[in-house]
Structure formats: C-alpha cells, structure tokens
Enzyme design. Structure first.
Site, PDB file in Angstrom:
ATOM      1  N   ASP A 191       6.424   6.833   7.314  1.00  0.00           N
ATOM      2  CA  ASP A 191       7.485   6.186   6.531  1.00  0.00           C
ATOM      3  C   ASP A 191       8.306   7.219   5.766  1.00  0.00           C
ATOM      4  O   ASP A 191       7.859   8.329   5.494  1.00  0.00           O
ATOM      5  CB  ASP A 191       6.872   5.190   5.543  1.00  0.00           C
ATOM      6  CG  ASP A 191       5.905   5.865   4.570  1.00  0.00           C
ATOM      7  OD1 ASP A 191       5.032   6.619   5.051  1.00  0.00           O
ATOM      8  OD2 ASP A 191       6.020   5.659   3.353  1.00  0.00           O
ATOM      9  N   GLU A 192       9.511   6.825   5.394  1.00  0.00           N
ATOM     10  CA  GLU A 192      10.369   7.543   4.444  1.00  0.00           C
ATOM     11  C   GLU A 192      10.495   9.036   4.782  1.00  0.00           C
ATOM     12  O   GLU A 192      10.338   9.894   3.921  1.00  0.00           O
ATOM     13  CB  GLU A 192       9.838   7.348   3.016  1.00  0.00           C
ATOM     14  CG  GLU A 192       9.851   5.890   2.583  1.00  0.00           C
ATOM     15  CD  GLU A 192       9.271   5.667   1.194  1.00  0.00           C
ATOM     16  OE1 GLU A 192       9.724   4.734   0.516  1.00  0.00           O
ATOM     17  OE2 GLU A 192       8.345   6.409   0.799  1.00  0.00           O
ATOM     18  N   TRP A 201       6.464  -3.311   5.934  1.00  0.00           N
ATOM     19  CA  TRP A 201       6.512  -3.237   4.474  1.00  0.00           C
ATOM     20  C   TRP A 201       7.910  -3.414   3.900  1.00  0.00           C
ATOM     21  O   TRP A 201       8.071  -3.858   2.756  1.00  0.00           O
ATOM     22  CB  TRP A 201       5.933  -1.913   3.992  1.00  0.00           C
ATOM     23  CG  TRP A 201       6.860  -0.721   4.118  1.00  0.00           C
ATOM     24  CD1 TRP A 201       7.022   0.079   5.198  1.00  0.00           C
ATOM     25  CD2 TRP A 201       7.738  -0.207   3.106  1.00  0.00           C
ATOM     26  NE1 TRP A 201       7.946   1.063   4.943  1.00  0.00           N
ATOM     27  CE2 TRP A 201       8.409   0.908   3.654  1.00  0.00           C
ATOM     28  CE3 TRP A 201       8.034  -0.580   1.788  1.00  0.00           C
ATOM     29  CZ2 TRP A 201       9.348   1.652   2.942  1.00  0.00           C
ATOM     30  CZ3 TRP A 201       8.964   0.168   1.082  1.00  0.00           C
ATOM     31  CH2 TRP A 201       9.608   1.266   1.647  1.00  0.00           C
ATOM     32  N   TYR A 261       3.267  -6.282  -2.773  1.00  0.00           N
ATOM     33  CA  TYR A 261       3.067  -5.000  -3.453  1.00  0.00           C
ATOM     34  C   TYR A 261       2.733  -5.250  -4.926  1.00  0.00           C
ATOM     35  O   TYR A 261       3.589  -5.622  -5.724  1.00  0.00           O
ATOM     36  CB  TYR A 261       4.315  -4.134  -3.323  1.00  0.00           C
ATOM     37  CG  TYR A 261       4.345  -3.285  -2.077  1.00  0.00           C
ATOM     38  CD1 TYR A 261       3.740  -3.731  -0.903  1.00  0.00           C
ATOM     39  CD2 TYR A 261       4.975  -2.048  -2.067  1.00  0.00           C
ATOM     40  CE1 TYR A 261       3.768  -2.957   0.244  1.00  0.00           C
ATOM     41  CE2 TYR A 261       5.005  -1.263  -0.914  1.00  0.00           C
ATOM     42  CZ  TYR A 261       4.392  -1.720   0.235  1.00  0.00           C
ATOM     43  OH  TYR A 261       4.417  -0.950   1.368  1.00  0.00           O
ATOM     44  N   PHE A 262       1.485  -4.981  -5.279  1.00  0.00           N
ATOM     45  CA  PHE A 262       1.003  -5.294  -6.617  1.00  0.00           C
ATOM     46  C   PHE A 262       1.329  -4.224  -7.646  1.00  0.00           C
ATOM     47  O   PHE A 262       0.859  -4.300  -8.789  1.00  0.00           O
ATOM     48  CB  PHE A 262      -0.512  -5.548  -6.585  1.00  0.00           C
ATOM     49  CG  PHE A 262      -0.908  -6.809  -5.859  1.00  0.00           C
ATOM     50  CD1 PHE A 262       0.036  -7.738  -5.457  1.00  0.00           C
ATOM     51  CD2 PHE A 262      -2.237  -7.063  -5.575  1.00  0.00           C
ATOM     52  CE1 PHE A 262      -0.331  -8.893  -4.789  1.00  0.00           C
ATOM     53  CE2 PHE A 262      -2.620  -8.216  -4.907  1.00  0.00           C
ATOM     54  CZ  PHE A 262      -1.667  -9.137  -4.512  1.00  0.00           C
ATOM     55  N   ASP A 263       2.124  -3.221  -7.263  1.00  0.00           N
ATOM     56  CA  ASP A 263       2.604  -2.262  -8.259  1.00  0.00           C
ATOM     57  C   ASP A 263       3.873  -2.750  -8.934  1.00  0.00           C
ATOM     58  O   ASP A 263       4.427  -2.053  -9.786  1.00  0.00           O
ATOM     59  CB  ASP A 263       2.824  -0.888  -7.638  1.00  0.00           C
ATOM     60  CG  ASP A 263       3.707  -0.922  -6.398  1.00  0.00           C
ATOM     61  OD1 ASP A 263       3.802  -1.979  -5.758  1.00  0.00           O
ATOM     62  OD2 ASP A 263       4.298   0.119  -6.053  1.00  0.00           O
ATOM     63  N   THR A 285      -0.149   3.644  -6.738  1.00  0.00           N
ATOM     64  CA  THR A 285      -0.626   3.971  -8.082  1.00  0.00           C
ATOM     65  C   THR A 285       0.191   5.042  -8.786  1.00  0.00           C
ATOM     66  O   THR A 285      -0.334   5.744  -9.649  1.00  0.00           O
ATOM     67  CB  THR A 285      -2.104   4.405  -8.018  1.00  0.00           C
ATOM     68  OG1 THR A 285      -2.217   5.593  -7.217  1.00  0.00           O
ATOM     69  CG2 THR A 285      -2.975   3.313  -7.444  1.00  0.00           C
TER      70      THR A 285
END
Length: 759
Positions: free
Chosen positions: A333-334, A400, A425-427, A476
């Site tokens: 990715d990215e 995603w 996404y839990f961030d 994180t």
C-alpha cells in the site's frame, strides 16, 4: 472535569426520558443465529461435572474448566457417565465446521458440535450467559451461579473474521498480544493480522539479517502531537522493541489453542524506512536513511533489484517457517514511485519488461514477491493498491480504501476481505467530543460499525462468494499504551463481531444491551469507552438572527445535562436555556453549548459546540480560489469547529492558494467585527494565515481597507478583527497562505478557514 460535574449538578438543565427497562436476559455478542429463551435457570455449583462424548470437545472442556475455576473455586471433575448437573460436550456428525448448538436446561448444559471450533464457540456463548462476575480472576464466594435456560443454534456467515494490530508504530509486549488474542477469541474472531513492519520499526527477529532489529527495530524519537501539526515537536525518547522467533512461536501456539490463525504482515515495497535504515543498499539511491519518528507516507521504497529479491527470499523463508498460516500479507500500500522513476536501473527495467508507469513497476515487484511466496506454499495477501496494474492471479485482497477494492477484486476473480477504513478502522474517533483521546483522524461511532453490510449488492452470486469476510484494524500511530488501545477497541469490537458473524440485523437490541456489554468488559478489567452515550447536537436552522439546535443522547434511555456559556469568555458565565420537550434550543447570540449524557453510573464525555448567528449566514460568498471539496458552505454556517475533534470537512481548505472571499449582504449592513476560525481544537495545530486583510465596498468595484494584520501566529483557534463601524454591502477578506512547505510530504501548504463570522 470535577468542576464541570459540579456545574452540571448546580446549573444543568436536565432532560429526562423514560426509564430504561432492565434487560431480562444477558447480552450475547455476536448474537447467535437462533435463540429461544426458556423459563428457569441452571444452577452451576460445586457438584457440577463435565462430560465428554469423545475427544472432540476435550480442549473446549479444558478451556471452560480453566476459566471457571478461579472465580468459583470448583474443580469440575470429568465423568464418563451421563447424569444430572452436568456440562456435556456432545460430538454430533454433519454440522458445519464452526457451528454449534447450546442447550441450557434445568439439570444440564449441552454443547453440541462436529468440531473443536464449534465446541469452543459454544463455551464463549455459555460464558456470556453467566453473570459478569464470572470474569473475575479472584475467588467469589457463591453457593451457585445461575445461567438462564435457553436453546441456541449458531454458525457464522463468514469464514474469515479478522482483526489487525499494528505493533510497528508503537510496540506492545507479548503479554498484551496474548490478551488481544483472548479478546478476539471471546468475540469469535478466527484471524489475527499482525502488522510487524513499517517505517517506524521492524518488530520480528530475522536471523539472516540481524540489523533489521538492531537498527531497524528502534527509532530515535517520536512525534509529539500530530505528525501534520504546523510546528512538529519530538519527545527525544528512543522507542524500540521486537519479538524473538521463540516469542513468535509462543504467540502462534497460544492463538492456535484459541482457534485463531495468525497472519504476519511484512510491508513491502513501500513503508520500508526501517528496512532501508538497516540495509540502505536495497534502495535505488543507496543512501542512508533513518527509522521514521513521524507518521504518514514516505518516499523510501525497495528497489526491484536481484539483491532486493534475494533479501526478501531469505526473510520470507524465515517468516514462512515461523507462521503455519497459508496466508502472508505483504502490504503493498501507499507506495510513492518517485525514487523508482528517477532511477536509471528502474528505467532500464521498464524498457526490458515493457513497463510504462510506476503502477506497472509496483505490479512487477508484487509479482516477483508472489513467486517467492509460492516457494514456501504461501498465498500472497495485499492491500487493494496491488490491483492497480494487476495482482497475481491467486492473491487475496484486503479492501481498505473503501468497498471498491473488494468489488474490483471479486470481479477479477480474487478472494477479498472487506476492511474499509470508514467502517472498520478503530484508530478513528468514537465521538465528536474534543475530550476524546488523540486519534489519527476520522469519525467512526459504534452504530456505523454495527451497520456495515459486508457483501456489496452490485455483485453477482459468484462474485459475492469471493467476499470471504471482514476485518477490523487498530493502527497505533497515536495509541501509545495498552489502556488507550482498549479504549479504542471496546465496545466497537462487539459491534464488529456481529458484522463478522453475520447477525448485525437488530441495532435496537444491540444498543439497549450496550451498557451491560460495557459492564462485562469492566469485569474483564477492560478500559471500555462510554462514547456510545455521547450526545448529538444538530443544527436545525441557521439565520443571521437565530440558531436552532437539536440535542439528543447517544442512548435514548439516558438523561442529558445541558449548559450554555458565553462563547470565548474568560469567566465562562453560565446562561439559562429554554429547551423544549423535543430537545430544541434557540439562540440569538454567540454561545458555547456543553452537553453530557448519563446512564446510571456511566457519564459520557462532554460534547461542546460554539455557535453564533451572524450577518454573513446564508449570504452569497464569492471565492477567487475555490476551496477543496464542498467545504465552502462551512465558512458561513454559524458553527465553529475548534471545540470538537478535528474534522477537515468542517473547514474550507485552500491548498497552496490564498483565500479571497467576498461576502454580498445584498444591502448595506453596519459591520465592526469579524471573528475567523483558523485552527482546530486540542488535537491538531493547523497552519495559520501569513496575513489577513479586510476591505469593504458599496459597489463591489472600489475597495477600502479597514483592517490588516501581518505575521499571524495563532495561539487561539480564532482571530478577532475589530475596526471602526462601517456601512457596506460587500466585505472582502483576504487570508494569505504561507505557501512555503515545512514538510516534503506536503508540497502545497493548506490554509484552513473554519468560519467568517461578521458582526
């Protein structure tokens, strides 16, 4: 915080709703396929025994016995004969692999399944049927434990039910990883994606390349605040850590015992700063780089050379030997392609391999990696970017960036795992309260998680079958501690569990159960968030003379405590409000509203919003340079964004451009003050304007300047511009963009304007 609570008790206006009826039966999450509640209870006591009809169920029985022994003190003797007062693990043929049936009667409990997995999931459901005190790891003096009688028939809809954990940005010890796996097992997840490498640290021992951990496994410092703050600061503390191969094997064994498959993620060819800090010869420029102390997307990329693929071959050989899973995630990715396109080697490679773009180079790279993995009988899994120029035919895709990656993957014949950031996404922030702990960006309340429908409708039946499941993610970057991680995961994990199991079809039932779900988490010593209680403030009407707000709770059975303050006042004088029975509030002057919701002993974070009627609301605004997206309506909606979490959609954003805004009042107005919102709240520090000038005109042609400030350094989120009263039809505000970037990742500086309030 105590001050605000005192004010709520003294001055708060309270809205009461009907009392919340107690849920008769304990909450189950994920909710089973079929549930038939019965009258009566089974009493588990010191005489209760465990019966096994075969070895299938042996491990589940041991799991149950080991879990129950600390709080009950019972030994749970195993018996070979049927009798009353038993928990029976009964093997039956013909059930699906993870399916189970659970019967709780007056004199016995029966768990039926054809598999160890099904038996294990039956134990998890039985655990939830018991009082929450059963979660204690210390003895509780009880004669017996009551379990409601029920018949349950259950099986998952999806074979892939995953959760991800990033240990690169912030390293977590093995003890926490095991605890994380326990949580996943309790919620009937069966996949754990372990994100082990990234720009900020390499976290897995590779014996062939020790510098990956000795150099790549630590960074000199970590950004303080947000990585894209106007003035970047660092903590000056070394952050390091990695897992030995022995620890990796220990975690995998632990997960296997809980029927969780561990997928490693080794991120290539981008997100490779930690690799290249250790082995710079694997880059195209061969220059030294460092392990990143900031977060984001970086230009460092592995060069597609024979040396690089030889390196990766040895890495994947060791990783494959450690992880029994057939799936190995390689990121993909990215990827910033700049270094590739500037490389003479890559230019020659493109000619040789008939590659015409950076995406083609990435596809070539991924294809070579797939060949390496095939040697070790592994299937390549990658983020949806690997589809750009064609992914290996057997690759699996984690979608995603949205649902489109999964749709495209399935249409091309790839299996897809749905993990769209806006749902999983839990961030992201859980509520709009500015007192939420720092998150990366975005807004993901629990109802949005619960409402996610995994399989897109616009696919054929065959294509839908390639959507094999769903996965959540915990990145994180801004989650430094285990307790913060718990707060971000719970209770949203319970909502995602329903999605993954396939039974997220009754939001009302789930919402009513949330307080009891929280109480079980608390009994498990989990720092769960109360953000599901956080109120909502909706703007019903905004005019130059009135703002009409509607205030509701996140849980209808809670009560609301509402306060109003003089906006931006040093004394925070509290004003009384007239709030009708529907929760509507009318304001004719600038106010800051602070609302908290309370259910029993649970108190939400305060939701704060500053609003004001002003003369520019609803008036036509002409921009010389158009702001990005649809954000220009936010510039005169009467709402300031600074006292909620940072949301870029609440700002008009000018990338590398100045803002020149002309407000047409349609007739002459008396104007003596402008308040401009130019910054976010506590979690972000935006780039201020370089200068601000205010002009007025009666014909829109001839302009006179009435205010100018230069060298703006904003300590507060708003700038007040006072000047002698003028009478004007038009007011023009020019805010100069600083333009010169402070970060190579941001070639054009953004200028953020939240509101132009005219008085």
């Amino acid at each position: 915080m105590k001050f605000y609570l005192l004010l709520l008790m003294i001055f708060g206006v309270t809205i009461f709703t009907s009392a919340f009826a107690k849920t008769h039966y304990p909450p189950l999450f994920p909710y089973p396929t079929q549930v038939e509640w019965q009258q009566g209870q089974f009493k588990l006591d010191s005489q209760t025994k465990i019966y096994l009809s075969s070895n299938i169920g042996k491990h589940a029985a041991q799991e149950l016995s080991s879990f129950l022994q600390p709080p009950t003190g019972y030994l749970f003797e195993q018996t070979q004969s049927l009798a009353q007062n038993q928990v029976r693990f009964q093997y039956v043929q013909g059930m699906e692999n993870e399916a189970y049936r659970l019967h709780v009667g007056e004199n016995k409990i029966v768990i039926e399944s054809s598999s160890e997995e099904g038996m294990f999931y039956g134990v998890q459901t039985l655990r939830q049927l018991m009082p929450k005190d059963i979660e204690s790891r210390m003895p509780i003096n009880k004669v017996y434990w009551s379990i409601p009688q029920v018949n349950i028939s259950d099986q998952p809809k999806f074979t892939y039910r995953g959760m991800h954990l990033d240990v690169s940005r912030h390293f977590y010890p093995v003890s926490f990883v095991k605890q994380y796996i326990d949580w996943l097992a309790f919620h009937k997840f069966n996949k754990f994606q372990w994100h082990l490498t990234d720009d900020q640290g390499w976290r897995i021992e590779i014996k062939a390349f020790p510098k990956l951990t000795s150099i790549g496994g630590k960074r000199a410092h970590t950004v303080v605040g947000h990585t894209y703050d106007y003035k970047t600061l660092f903590d000056g503390k070394v952050h390091k850590g990695f897992y030995t191969q022995e620890q990796i094997r220990d975690v995998i064994e632990y997960a296997n015992a809980r029927h969780i498959e561990v997928l490693p993620e080794i991120d290539v060819p981008g997100h490779s700063s930690a690799i290249l800090a250790a082995y710079p010869e694997l880059s195209c420029h061969k220059q030294s780089v460092h392990v990143e102390g900031q977060f984001g997307i970086f230009p460092q990329v592995l060069c597609p050379t024979a040396e690089t693929f030889s390196f990766l071959d040895k890495v994947f050989a060791e990783v494959s030997a450690l992880f029994p899973s057939k799936l190995l995630h390689i990121g993909g990715d990215e990827v910033i392609k700049e270094q590739w396109l500037e490389s003479p080697f890559v230019q020659q490679l493109m000619v040789k391999e008939n590659l015409t773009s950076g995406d083609d180079v990435q596809s070539y790279f991924i294809q070579q990696v797939a060949k390496l993995l095939n040697k070790y009988d592994k299937t390549l899994v990658g983020w949806d970017e690997i589809l750009a120029s064609g992914a290996p035919s057997d690759a699996m895709i984690t979608s995603w960036q949205g649902i489109e990656g999964g749709i495209n993957a399935s249409k091309r014949g790839h299996k897809a795992i749905m993990t769209p950031y806006e749902f999983t996404y839990f961030d992201a922030y859980q509520s709009r309260s500015v007192e939420e702990p720092k998150a990366i960006h975005g807004f993901l309340p629990i109802d949005k998680v619960y409402g996610y429908q995994v399989v897109p409708d616009d696919l054929t039946t065959e294509q839908q079958q390639l959507i094999i499941g769903v996965q959540g993610a915990l990145w994180t970057e801004y989650i430094k501690t285990a307790r913060h991680a718990e707060y971000m995961v719970f209770p949203r994990l319970s909502a995602l569990a329903n999605v993954a199991w396939g039974n997220n079809d009754n939001w009302s039932r789930f919402q009513q159960n949330l307080p009891n779900i929280i109480r079980r988490y608390q009994a498990m010593n989990i720092n769960a968030s109360y953000s599901f209680l956080t109120p909502n403030i909706r703007i019903e009407e905004a005019t130059p003379t009135r703002m009409l707000l509607n205030i509701t709770s996140g849980l209808s059975q809670s009560k609301l405590n509402v306060l109003a303050y003089d906006a931006m006042s040093d004394t925070e004088q509290i004003k009384s409000l007239n709030i009708d029975n529907n929760g509507n509030v009318a304001l004719n002057e600038m106010k800051t509203i602070k609302v908290q919701a309370q259910y029993q002993d649970m108190l939400s974070l305060p939701l704060t919003l500053t609003v004001t009627p002003h003369k520019a609301i609803g008036k036509n605004i002409i921009f010389t340079n158009q702001p990005s997206g649809d954000s220009k309506v936010k510039i005169n909606d009467g709402v300031f964004a600074y006292d909620q979490y940072y949301d870029v959609n609440q700002f008009a954003v000018f990338y590398g451009e100045d803002m020149e805004a002309i407000i047409d009042f349609e007739h002459n107005e008396s104007v003596s003050q402008i308040i401009m919102g130019v910054n976010a709240g506590r979690h972000r520090q935006l780039v201020p304007p370089d200068s601000i000038a205010v002009y007025y005109s009666n014909d829109g042609q001839q302009w006179q300047q009435v205010k100018y400030i230069n060298g703006v350094e904003v300590e507060q989120p708003v700038i007040r511009l006072n000047f002698d009263t003028i009478s004007a039809r038009y007011v023009k505000v020019i805010a100069k963009n600083k333009k010169q970037s402070f970060d190579k990742q941001i070639p054009l500086l953004p200028l953020y304007i939240d509101e132009i309030a005219v008085f």
